[in-house]
Motif scaffolding. Structure first.
Motif, PDB file in Angstrom:
ATOM      1  N   GLN A   1       0.875  -1.172   0.000  1.00  0.00           N
ATOM      2  CA  GLN A   1       0.000   0.000   0.000  1.00  0.00           C
ATOM      3  C   GLN A   1       0.916   1.226   0.000  1.00  0.00           C
ATOM      4  OE1 GLN A   1      -1.218   2.770   1.817  1.00  0.00           O
ATOM      5  NE2 GLN A   1      -2.747   2.895   0.187  1.00  0.00           N
ATOM      6  N   LYS A   2       0.835   2.023  -1.066  1.00  0.00           N
ATOM      7  CA  LYS A   2       1.833   3.079  -1.284  1.00  0.00           C
ATOM      8  C   LYS A   2       1.902   4.105  -0.154  1.00  0.00           C
ATOM      9  CE  LYS A   2      -1.199   5.814  -4.303  1.00  0.00           C
ATOM     10  NZ  LYS A   2      -1.324   6.975  -3.408  1.00  0.00           N
ATOM     11  N   ASP A   3       0.764   4.447   0.463  1.00  0.00           N
ATOM     12  CA  ASP A   3       0.786   5.447   1.535  1.00  0.00           C
ATOM     13  C   ASP A   3       1.501   4.942   2.789  1.00  0.00           C
ATOM     14  OD1 ASP A   3      -0.682   7.522   0.227  1.00  0.00           O
ATOM     15  OD2 ASP A   3      -2.484   6.304   0.463  1.00  0.00           O
ATOM     16  N   ALA A   4       1.597   3.614   2.924  1.00  0.00           N
ATOM     17  CA  ALA A   4       2.227   3.028   4.108  1.00  0.00           C
ATOM     18  C   ALA A   4       3.715   2.722   3.905  1.00  0.00           C
ATOM     19  CB  ALA A   4       1.494   1.745   4.506  1.00  0.00           C
ATOM     20  N   ILE A   5       4.245   3.056   2.732  1.00  0.00           N
ATOM     21  CA  ILE A   5       5.663   2.760   2.451  1.00  0.00           C
ATOM     22  C   ILE A   5       6.612   3.438   3.446  1.00  0.00           C
ATOM     23  CG2 ILE A   5       7.541   3.131   0.790  1.00  0.00           C
ATOM     24  CD1 ILE A   5       5.526   2.511  -1.434  1.00  0.00           C
ATOM     25  N   PRO A   6       6.444   4.752   3.745  1.00  0.00           N
ATOM     26  CA  PRO A   6       7.363   5.361   4.734  1.00  0.00           C
ATOM     27  C   PRO A   6       7.273   4.695   6.104  1.00  0.00           C
ATOM     28  CG  PRO A   6       5.550   6.858   4.182  1.00  0.00           C
ATOM     29  CD  PRO A   6       5.525   5.758   3.178  1.00  0.00           C
ATOM     30  N   ILE A   7       6.080   4.234   6.466  1.00  0.00           N
ATOM     31  CA  ILE A   7       5.915   3.525   7.737  1.00  0.00           C
ATOM     32  C   ILE A   7       6.699   2.224   7.706  1.00  0.00           C
ATOM     33  CG2 ILE A   7       4.249   2.260   9.149  1.00  0.00           C
ATOM     34  CD1 ILE A   7       4.116   5.243   9.534  1.00  0.00           C
ATOM     35  N   ALA A   8       6.616   1.485   6.588  1.00  0.00           N
ATOM     36  CA  ALA A   8       7.350   0.228   6.459  1.00  0.00           C
ATOM     37  C   ALA A   8       8.859   0.460   6.569  1.00  0.00           C
ATOM     38  CB  ALA A   8       7.016  -0.444   5.131  1.00  0.00           C
ATOM     39  N   LEU A   9       9.342   1.537   5.943  1.00  0.00           N
ATOM     40  CA  LEU A   9      10.779   1.851   5.990  1.00  0.00           C
ATOM     41  C   LEU A   9      11.225   2.174   7.417  1.00  0.00           C
ATOM     42  CD1 LEU A   9      11.072   4.073   2.776  1.00  0.00           C
ATOM     43  CD2 LEU A   9      11.981   1.757   3.083  1.00  0.00           C
ATOM     44  N   LEU A  10      10.456   3.019   8.098  1.00  0.00           N
ATOM     45  CA  LEU A  10      10.803   3.369   9.482  1.00  0.00           C
ATOM     46  C   LEU A  10      10.730   2.149  10.397  1.00  0.00           C
ATOM     47  CD1 LEU A  10       8.966   6.806   9.889  1.00  0.00           C
ATOM     48  CD2 LEU A  10      11.443   6.422   9.807  1.00  0.00           C
ATOM     49  N   THR A  11       9.725   1.317  10.188  1.00  0.00           N
ATOM     50  CA  THR A  11       9.592   0.102  10.993  1.00  0.00           C
ATOM     51  C   THR A  11      10.807  -0.794  10.834  1.00  0.00           C
ATOM     52  OG1 THR A  11       7.173   0.165  10.801  1.00  0.00           O
ATOM     53  CG2 THR A  11       8.159  -1.937  11.403  1.00  0.00           C
ATOM     54  N   THR A  12      11.295  -0.914   9.616  1.00  0.00           N
ATOM     55  CA  THR A  12      12.476  -1.747   9.353  1.00  0.00           C
ATOM     56  C   THR A  12      13.673  -1.290  10.172  1.00  0.00           C
ATOM     57  OG1 THR A  12      11.809  -2.346   7.102  1.00  0.00           O
ATOM     58  CG2 THR A  12      14.164  -2.433   7.603  1.00  0.00           C
ATOM     59  N   PHE A  13      13.984  -0.003  10.097  1.00  0.00           N
ATOM     60  CA  PHE A  13      15.211   0.480  10.742  1.00  0.00           C
ATOM     61  C   PHE A  13      15.096   0.569  12.261  1.00  0.00           C
ATOM     62  CE2 PHE A  13      15.912   1.856   6.349  1.00  0.00           C
ATOM     63  CZ  PHE A  13      17.192   1.344   6.161  1.00  0.00           C
ATOM     64  N   PHE A  14      13.898   0.813  12.782  1.00  0.00           N
ATOM     65  CA  PHE A  14      13.730   0.776  14.235  1.00  0.00           C
ATOM     66  C   PHE A  14      13.754  -0.666  14.748  1.00  0.00           C
ATOM     67  CE2 PHE A  14      12.157   5.198  14.122  1.00  0.00           C
ATOM     68  CZ  PHE A  14      12.709   5.681  15.299  1.00  0.00           C
ATOM     69  N   ALA A  15      13.351  -1.611  13.892  1.00  0.00           N
ATOM     70  CA  ALA A  15      13.289  -3.009  14.314  1.00  0.00           C
ATOM     71  C   ALA A  15      14.651  -3.694  14.326  1.00  0.00           C
ATOM     72  CB  ALA A  15      12.333  -3.783  13.395  1.00  0.00           C
ATOM     73  N   ILE A  16      15.575  -3.231  13.508  1.00  0.00           N
ATOM     74  CA  ILE A  16      16.880  -3.895  13.396  1.00  0.00           C
ATOM     75  C   ILE A  16      17.599  -4.019  14.744  1.00  0.00           C
ATOM     76  CG2 ILE A  16      19.232  -3.576  12.483  1.00  0.00           C
ATOM     77  CD1 ILE A  16      17.926  -2.741   9.821  1.00  0.00           C
ATOM     78  N   PRO A  17      17.761  -2.938  15.540  1.00  0.00           N
ATOM     79  CA  PRO A  17      18.435  -3.098  16.840  1.00  0.00           C
ATOM     80  C   PRO A  17      17.685  -4.034  17.790  1.00  0.00           C
ATOM     81  CG  PRO A  17      18.342  -0.787  16.215  1.00  0.00           C
ATOM     82  CD  PRO A  17      17.448  -1.524  15.267  1.00  0.00           C
ATOM     83  N   TYR A  18      16.337  -4.013  17.718  1.00  0.00           N
ATOM     84  CA  TYR A  18      15.549  -4.882  18.599  1.00  0.00           C
ATOM     85  C   TYR A  18      15.817  -6.345  18.286  1.00  0.00           C
ATOM     86  CZ  TYR A  18      11.612  -7.363  20.622  1.00  0.00           C
ATOM     87  OH  TYR A  18      10.849  -8.264  21.315  1.00  0.00           O
ATOM     88  N   PHE A  19      15.758  -6.710  17.015  1.00  0.00           N
ATOM     89  CA  PHE A  19      15.914  -8.121  16.655  1.00  0.00           C
ATOM     90  C   PHE A  19      17.366  -8.589  16.741  1.00  0.00           C
ATOM     91  CE2 PHE A  19      11.708  -7.335  14.803  1.00  0.00           C
ATOM     92  CZ  PHE A  19      11.023  -8.367  15.417  1.00  0.00           C
ATOM     93  N   ILE A  20      18.313  -7.674  16.579  1.00  0.00           N
ATOM     94  CA  ILE A  20      19.717  -8.017  16.844  1.00  0.00           C
ATOM     95  C   ILE A  20      19.874  -8.349  18.320  1.00  0.00           C
ATOM     96  CG2 ILE A  20      22.033  -7.025  17.087  1.00  0.00           C
ATOM     97  CD1 ILE A  20      21.672  -5.649  14.437  1.00  0.00           C
ATOM     98  N   THR A  21      19.268  -7.535  19.168  1.00  0.00           N
ATOM     99  CA  THR A  21      19.346  -7.770  20.611  1.00  0.00           C
ATOM    100  C   THR A  21      18.671  -9.085  20.988  1.00  0.00           C
ATOM    101  OG1 THR A  21      19.351  -5.387  21.042  1.00  0.00           O
ATOM    102  CG2 THR A  21      18.746  -6.823  22.875  1.00  0.00           C
ATOM    103  N   GLN A  22      17.519  -9.346  20.423  1.00  0.00           N
ATOM    104  CA  GLN A  22      16.804 -10.582  20.722  1.00  0.00           C
ATOM    105  C   GLN A  22      17.632 -11.806  20.343  1.00  0.00           C
ATOM    106  OE1 GLN A  22      13.030 -11.664  18.865  1.00  0.00           O
ATOM    107  NE2 GLN A  22      11.952 -10.872  20.624  1.00  0.00           N
ATOM    108  N   ALA A  23      18.328 -11.719  19.209  1.00  0.00           N
ATOM    109  CA  ALA A  23      19.076 -12.869  18.709  1.00  0.00           C
ATOM    110  C   ALA A  23      20.459 -13.010  19.340  1.00  0.00           C
ATOM    111  CB  ALA A  23      19.213 -12.761  17.187  1.00  0.00           C
TER     112      ALA A  23
END
Length: 389
Positions: A204-226
């Motif tokens: 969904q094109k309007d949600a693309i910036p949200i998807a991008l921000l979610t990706t980069f905020f999620a990276i440190p979380y999932f690195i920490t989890q793993a």
């Protein structure tokens, strides 16, 4: 009063319980799989690939699962997803090498895709449209609880009974998920209109910036989890790392409950800056958490840095998208999450193998300017989300 009570029917409670069990099963494995793979002889890089490959599968199969959900009963697909999750986590317990671990990780990932898509849509099907938001809020809280408690329990348990024995708890959770859905009366069979041919969309094109921000905020979380267990061992920190996610869980629950009503009242920008500052503080504090107080502070910063923006991103994606594309906006949000979940452990594996442990968290500060660029490019759109309701 009667309307409010009717939301929490037997079927709704069972689907919510099933969602907790499958998410618990998957997230219980996440902090263990990296160290377990290394214990089976895998290199740090290959262990990171094994950890992240499940999310690569999720990333590619989620649009497929979304289309299947519109054509088959939610029960059937959830059952198949639960069985695949069970095969995957049970397979971990018997894997003799990293190669077998990779195969079962792929199976687990396929089940995870079906379960996440089907459980959300199944729950929305079971409640009145006027109460979908309330139901989704509680559903998200159940998922957040599983995502926070499972890693904490896993880290503490494996130290006492070992990797393989601890992983059997994930097997039990998967079985409980399958059992729970057997008692749901409404299987949510879709009414397919054969006269209409629907276009298949991936994002969904309007949600693309949200998807991008979610990706980069999620990276440190999932690195920490793993990687947090292996990281603490390499740094020789004398801390009770098993309590990291316990503190994270408590802070997350307080944040979700305490700030819940404000997410619909305060513009995106406020939450963005709060989360970004908290994430920066987490990356700095995690670099030298030499005692339990600093570890606890790092956990709280991560719960603000990731936990807050997660909720805000999810609701903003839905507010930015037109009503007829709400489901697509949700899947786009999850696509960003999948990418973060997939790349995080892989980045962690590469970093662990090629850099000294002192640089493990500081190097992640490279995501900050990327996040800022995304925000400033789309800030007007993001901050206008509340006015689109």
């Amino acid at each position: 009063m009667e309307k409010k009570q009717s939301i929490y029917t037997k079927d709704v409670i069972l689907v919510m319980a099933a969602s907790f069990f499958f998410m618990f099963s998957v997230m219980f494995v996440t902090p263990l799989i990296n160290g377990y793979a290394i214990s089976l002889g895998a290199s740090a890089v290959f262990a990171g690939i094994i950890t992240g490959i499940m999310s690569v599968v999720s990333m590619f199969l989620r649009p497929v699962a979304g289309n299947l959900t519109d054509r088959f009963s939610k029960y059937s697909l959830s059952f198949i997803g639960g069985v695949l999750i069970l095969i995957g986590v049970a397979g971990y317990c018997f894997s003799p090498s990293g190669n077998w671990l990779l195969i079962f990780r792929l199976i687990n990932g396929t089940g995870f895709v079906l379960a996440t898509v089907c459980m959300t849509t199944w729950l929305a099907f079971l409640v009145p449209r006027s109460h979908v938001g309330e139901a989704m809020g509680f559903y998200g809280l159940m998922n957040a609880l599983a995502m926070a408690l499972a890693p904490a329990l896993a880290i503490n348990l494996y130290k006492v009974i070992g990797y393989k024995s601890a992983l059997w708890l994930a097997v039990v959770a998967a079985i409980l998920m399958i059992i729970s859905i057997q008692f749901v009366g409404n299987h949510a069979k879709p009414k397919v209109n054969s006269s209409k041919k629907r276009k298949i969309k991936i994002i969904q094109k309007d949600a693309i910036p949200i998807a991008l921000l979610t990706t980069f905020f999620a990276i440190p979380y999932f690195i920490t989890q793993a990687d947090i267990v292996v990281y603490v061992e390499r740094q020789h920190f004398s801390i009770a790392v098993g309590y990291f996610f316990v503190i994270y869980a408590i802070a997350l629950l307080l944040i979700r409950i305490g700030l819940k009503k404000y997410f619909d009242l305060i513009r995106f920008g406020f939450w963005f800056w709060l989360s970004l500052i908290a994430m920066i503080l987490f990356l700095i504090i995690a670099s030298f958490m030499v005692n339990n107080w600093l570890m606890g502070l790092a956990a709280i910063m991560l719960s603000i840095g990731y936990g807050v923006i997660y909720s805000v991103n999810q609701s903003t994606a839905l507010m930015l998208a037109p009503i007829e594309e709400q489901g697509l906006a949700s899947s786009t949000f999850y696509l960003g999450l999948d990418i973060g979940m997939a790349t995080g452990p892989m980045i962690g594996g590469v970093t662990a193998q090629n850099l000294a442990p002192d640089y493990f968290y500081p190097v992640l500060l490279v995501i900050v300017p990327i996040i800022l660029i995304i925000y400033f490019v789309y800030r007007k759109k993001l901050n206008s989300a509340l006015s689109r309701r």
